[in-house]
Motif scaffolding. Structure first.
Motif, PDB file in Angstrom:
ATOM      1  N   SER A 177      -6.463  -2.076  -6.269  1.00 16.27           N
ATOM      2  CA  SER A 177      -7.507  -1.033  -6.043  1.00 16.27           C
ATOM      3  C   SER A 177      -6.767   0.239  -5.782  1.00 16.27           C
ATOM      4  O   SER A 177      -5.738   0.451  -5.284  1.00 16.27           O
ATOM      5  CB  SER A 177      -8.238  -1.362  -4.739  1.00 16.27           C
ATOM      6  N   ASP A 178      -7.341   1.296  -6.250  1.00 15.94           N
ATOM      7  CA  ASP A 178      -6.823   2.651  -6.082  1.00 15.94           C
ATOM      8  C   ASP A 178      -5.486   2.855  -6.634  1.00 15.94           C
ATOM      9  O   ASP A 178      -4.552   3.376  -5.823  1.00 15.94           O
ATOM     10  CB  ASP A 178      -7.095   3.171  -4.849  1.00 15.94           C
ATOM     11  N   SER A 225       1.105  -1.054  -0.133  1.00 16.29           N
ATOM     12  CA  SER A 225      -0.068   0.081   0.103  1.00 16.29           C
ATOM     13  C   SER A 225       0.936   1.085  -0.120  1.00 16.29           C
ATOM     14  O   SER A 225       2.056   1.378   0.595  1.00 16.29           O
ATOM     15  CB  SER A 225      -0.806   0.016   1.260  1.00 16.29           C
ATOM     16  N   SER A 260      -2.609  -1.745  -3.209  1.00 17.79           N
ATOM     17  CA  SER A 260      -3.623  -0.530  -3.179  1.00 17.79           C
ATOM     18  C   SER A 260      -2.999   0.763  -2.920  1.00 17.79           C
ATOM     19  O   SER A 260      -1.818   0.730  -2.555  1.00 17.79           O
ATOM     20  CB  SER A 260      -4.808  -0.568  -1.929  1.00 17.79           C
TER      21      SER A 260
END
Length: 466
Positions: A390-391, A323, A361
């Motif tokens: 994601s993102d 992340s 992410s």
């Protein structure tokens, strides 16, 4: 005369007081720090003195200390003060310890097999620390993989090939130091438990930090410039003569770059010509045991290859969380996840490489090579399971041509997209995947590209939400 006697006496008293409090200065054991005298015998004498007293801190004051092998021991902190530099001796001085006898088939490179022929090493020790604002300059180390079965047979060939090598150690700490020209590996830790690498700066000519078959380790607040190889890499080789997981590893708040050697330290930050790989945070390729419970967060990559997660040696890769990653000027690919059957290990093994539960992410990447999209490729009959993206925003250079031929299966090949050629998609290519979720992932082009943005082959249970 009396004044001189007084100062000598005072010095002796201060030295005795320091040693009584567990602090040992290498100059009190004969180190000159003049860059010409071989000082590693003095370092080792200080370490052994401290060990005899139950451990302590080995102080290295300002100076240039020409050294061969320095042997760390239990409860020892090697502390490099500001202005202190340990300079790796040239091979012609034959100042490095003999490499140990491995005693079995070698399924991994010599750099992963032998440790004692390093500049600073420890084997089977505990409470080992290397700290301070000083520097290690591995100018005399080789960056080549020179140790080979049948060639060396456990004996030294006169070279040191790693700056810091720790094997089977517990409770380790490497903090605040700088490493320049670290040899084959600037730092390698193998089979170690519980440790921290913190606020370290590395500008080197091969790998930066290798974490092999370890558990409960943290790498944080660290900067690694590696124009010719990987920056921070987790591995699971057969160096411990068994498939051992690399697990419970945290990489946080780190910077990796691929600038020309030395220009990260001198502040000129000159981009290097694109090598087959440079910079990057990686899992693999040695992956006999695999990787489990790995978290990578809050990292920045500049002039670097992208994130690479590779399980190709019959281990398992699972519970990987990534992340908050920023990448700029990305070579070859931004994200690469693959399994394969290189199977670099005992032929008797029947395991099949596997990967599952990978979550990535909050990634932003610009100026990415048009060669390859995000790649997620499992094996026919053994898909990668449960990948969640994601993102994510990826900006590609574009200019790619339509790909008509099938994309190469990983199989027994070395896992590197450069040798597989362009991917069929410019944004995301996935094959042999069971469970793929793509949410709020945006691809941008700096110029037109003939390929589609997404291509899925043999992918089931997918969910694409642009």
């Amino acid at each position: 005369m009396m004044r001189r006697f007084f100062y000598v006496l005072l010095g002796c008293l201060l030295t005795a007081f320091a040693q009584a409090n567990g602090v040992y200065n290498v100059r009190d054991f004969g180190a000159k720090g003049d860059g010409r005298t071989l000082d590693s015998p003095a370092f080792n004498a200080a370490i052994q003195k401290a060990v005899s007293q139950g451990g302590g801190r080995i102080d290295v004051p300002a100076g240039q200390y020409l050294c061969g092998s320095i042997r760390l021991d239990n409860d020892i902190e090697l502390h490099l003060m500001a202005g202190a530099t340990i300079v790796a001796a040239p091979a012609k001085m034959k100042a490095y310890d003999e490499s140990e006898v491995f005693g079995g088939p070698e399924y991994q490179d010599g750099g992963h097999t032998y440790f004692h022929n390093s500049l600073i090493w420890a084997d089977g020790k505990q409470n080992v620390s290397i700290t301070g604002r000083g520097m290690i300059d591995g100018v005399g180390l080789t960056k080549k993989d020179t140790e080979r079965a049948g060639q060396v047979q456990g004996g030294s060939i006169g070279t040191g090939d790693k700056a810091i090598a720790l094997k089977l150690c517990k409770n380790i700490l490497i903090r605040d130091i700088t490493i320049f020209r670290g040899g084959h590996f600037a730092i390698i830790v193998t089979g170690c438990e519980r440790g921290t690498i913190d606020n370290v700066t590395i500008d080197t000519n091969r790998d930066g930090i290798d974490i092999d078959c370890c558990k409960y380790l943290t790498v944080q607040n660290t900067k690694v410039n590696t124009p010719s190889d990987d920056a921070i890499v987790l591995k699971s080789s057969y160096a411990l003569k068994a498939p051992v997981l690399c697990e419970h590893i945290l990489v946080n708040n780190c910077l990796v770059t691929g600038y020309k050697l030395g220009t990260f330290l001198d502040g000129t930050y000159q981009p290097e010509k694109v090598n087959w790989v440079c910079g990057r945070i990686k899992l693999g390729t040695e992956s006999n045991g695999g990787y489990r419970n790995i978290a990578i967060s809050n990292c920045t990559c500049m002039w670097s290859s992208g994130l690479a997660f590779e399980e190709v040696d019959q281990g398992r890769m699972e519970n990987i969380v990534v992340s908050n990653i920023s990448m700029s000027h990305v070579h070859h690919y931004p994200i690469y996840i693959t399994t394969g059957c290189r199977n670099r290990g005992p032929k008797e093994r029947t395991d099949v490489s596997s990967a599952r539960d990978i979550y990535i992410s909050n990634v932003v990447a610009d100026d990415c090579d048009s060669l390859a999209s995000i790649i997620i490729t499992g094996m026919d009959g053994t898909p990668i399971r449960n990948v969640n993206l994601s993102d994510i925003r990826i900006q590609y250079r574009g200019g790619g041509k339509k790909v008509d031929k099938p994309y190469r299966e990983q199989g027994t090949n070395y896992p590197e997209p450069r040798w597989a050629g362009p991917t069929p998609a410019y944004g995301l290519y996935a094959r042999h995947v069971d469970g793929l979720t793509v949410r709020n992932v945006r691809f941008e082009l700096m110029r037109p590209d003939e390929r589609p943005d997404i291509v899925l082959e043999d992918v089931v249970n997918e969910r694409i939400e642009k």
